[in-house]
Design a protein around this motif. Structure first.
Motif, mmCIF file in Angstrom:
data_model
loop_
_atom_site.group_PDB
_atom_site.id
_atom_site.type_symbol
_atom_site.label_atom_id
_atom_site.label_comp_id
_atom_site.label_asym_id
_atom_site.label_seq_id
_atom_site.Cartn_x
_atom_site.Cartn_y
_atom_site.Cartn_z
ATOM 1 N N ALA A 73 -7.141 -31.476 -40.559
ATOM 2 C CA ALA A 73 -6.246 -32.098 -39.528
ATOM 3 C C ALA A 73 -4.836 -31.619 -39.230
ATOM 4 N N ALA A 74 -4.157 -31.247 -40.485
ATOM 5 C CA ALA A 74 -2.608 -30.483 -40.377
ATOM 6 C C ALA A 74 -3.003 -29.319 -39.514
ATOM 7 N N LEU A 75 -3.810 -28.520 -39.782
ATOM 8 C CA LEU A 75 -4.152 -26.993 -39.158
ATOM 9 C C LEU A 75 -4.377 -27.364 -37.853
ATOM 10 N N GLY A 76 -5.104 -28.228 -37.610
ATOM 11 C CA GLY A 76 -5.545 -28.592 -36.094
ATOM 12 C C GLY A 76 -4.525 -29.091 -35.429
ATOM 13 N N LEU A 77 -3.524 -30.097 -35.680
ATOM 14 C CA LEU A 77 -2.444 -30.354 -35.080
ATOM 15 C C LEU A 77 -1.499 -29.292 -34.959
ATOM 16 N N SER A 78 -1.212 -28.426 -36.070
ATOM 17 C CA SER A 78 -0.282 -27.489 -35.862
ATOM 18 C C SER A 78 -0.599 -26.481 -34.828
ATOM 19 N N VAL A 79 -1.939 -26.083 -34.742
ATOM 20 C CA VAL A 79 -2.585 -25.283 -33.587
ATOM 21 C C VAL A 79 -2.201 -26.035 -32.047
ATOM 22 N N GLN A 80 -2.602 -27.280 -32.200
ATOM 23 C CA GLN A 80 -2.249 -28.074 -30.920
ATOM 24 C C GLN A 80 -0.791 -27.918 -30.504
ATOM 25 N N MET A 81 0.087 -28.237 -31.499
ATOM 26 C CA MET A 81 1.650 -28.265 -31.093
ATOM 27 C C MET A 81 2.127 -26.849 -30.605
ATOM 28 N N MET A 82 1.350 -25.886 -31.317
ATOM 29 C CA MET A 82 1.689 -24.401 -30.882
ATOM 30 C C MET A 82 1.185 -24.300 -29.314
ATOM 31 N N LEU A 83 0.093 -24.736 -29.019
ATOM 32 C CA LEU A 83 -0.241 -24.516 -27.672
ATOM 33 C C LEU A 83 0.593 -25.515 -26.677
ATOM 34 N N GLY A 84 0.927 -26.660 -27.287
ATOM 35 C CA GLY A 84 1.897 -27.747 -26.640
ATOM 36 C C GLY A 84 3.345 -26.941 -26.278
ATOM 37 N N PHE A 85 3.729 -26.488 -27.223
ATOM 38 C CA PHE A 85 5.093 -25.680 -27.124
ATOM 39 C C PHE A 85 4.949 -24.485 -26.255
ATOM 40 N N CYS A 98 11.007 -29.009 -25.216
ATOM 41 C CA CYS A 98 10.188 -28.097 -25.932
ATOM 42 C C CYS A 98 10.370 -28.380 -27.464
ATOM 43 N N LEU A 99 11.430 -29.172 -27.943
ATOM 44 C CA LEU A 99 11.628 -29.190 -29.352
ATOM 45 C C LEU A 99 10.566 -30.208 -30.161
ATOM 46 N N PRO A 100 10.399 -31.237 -29.625
ATOM 47 C CA PRO A 100 9.228 -32.166 -30.318
ATOM 48 C C PRO A 100 8.080 -31.526 -30.620
ATOM 49 N N SER A 101 7.184 -30.714 -29.782
ATOM 50 C CA SER A 101 6.176 -29.889 -30.136
ATOM 51 C C SER A 101 6.384 -28.841 -31.233
ATOM 52 N N PHE A 102 7.529 -28.155 -30.793
ATOM 53 C CA PHE A 102 7.920 -26.992 -31.805
ATOM 54 C C PHE A 102 8.151 -27.710 -33.244
ATOM 55 N N GLY A 103 8.735 -28.836 -33.430
ATOM 56 C CA GLY A 103 9.113 -29.476 -34.712
ATOM 57 C C GLY A 103 7.811 -30.095 -35.185
ATOM 58 N N PHE A 104 6.894 -30.707 -34.709
ATOM 59 C CA PHE A 104 5.676 -31.203 -35.134
ATOM 60 C C PHE A 104 4.667 -30.014 -35.528
ATOM 61 N N MET A 105 4.873 -28.766 -34.867
ATOM 62 C CA MET A 105 4.099 -27.716 -35.229
ATOM 63 C C MET A 105 4.542 -27.109 -36.694
ATOM 64 N N LEU A 106 5.921 -26.971 -36.837
ATOM 65 C CA LEU A 106 6.538 -26.749 -38.111
ATOM 66 C C LEU A 106 6.071 -28.050 -39.119
ATOM 67 N N ILE A 107 6.310 -29.127 -38.814
ATOM 68 C CA ILE A 107 5.942 -30.059 -39.901
ATOM 69 C C ILE A 107 4.464 -29.973 -40.377
ATOM 70 N N ASN A 108 3.493 -29.861 -39.136
ATOM 71 C CA ASN A 108 2.226 -29.808 -39.678
ATOM 72 C C ASN A 108 1.780 -28.623 -40.497
#
Length: 120
Positions: A73-85, A98-108
């Motif tokens: 799940a964390a891997l999938g969400l991280s990839v999704q947030m990278m794409l969102g960014f 742009c910051l929320p998607s970048f931040g959630f990418m790093l958190i995941n």
């Protein structure tokens, strides 16, 4: 490292809640219809919502029962947030947007490592 455990727990639960809320908004909120049109990704709004809800559930299942589910799940969400960014950069959104998607990418990405540690 016991000092990292409370941070892992906090970020895992915070992220699960955030993605559950965002996923539900993708499905039910008129605002998100407009946003996904702005992203030029209207056809992916429902899929995005369902994947984010699934990711949130996966984080909770991983947190409570099966670390491998949390890892996926964390891997999938991280990839999704990278794409969102990347999408936000492509449509020339502001740094603030742009910051929320970048931040959630790093958190995941961090949660991925946390779940890997729980597996070993």
């Amino acid at each position: 490292s016991n000092g990292a455990l409370p941070m892992f727990n906090f970020f895992c639960l915070l992220t699960a809640i955030a993605f559950m809320v965002y996923g539900l908004c993708c499905i039910f909120s008129g605002h998100m219809v407009v946003e996904f049109e702005r992203y030029r990704l209207a056809r992916f709004r429902m899929l995005t919502g369902y994947l984010q809800i699934l990711g949130a559930i996966g984080l909770l299942v991983g947190f409570l029962f099966i670390p491998a589910a949390g890892l996926v799940a964390a891997l999938g969400l991280s990839v999704q947030m990278m794409l969102g960014f990347c999408v936000r950069l492509l449509i020339r959104d502001s740094l603030f947007q742009c910051l929320p998607s970048f931040g959630f990418m790093l958190i995941n990405a961090g949660l991925v490592f946390g779940f890997v540690n729980r597996l070993t």
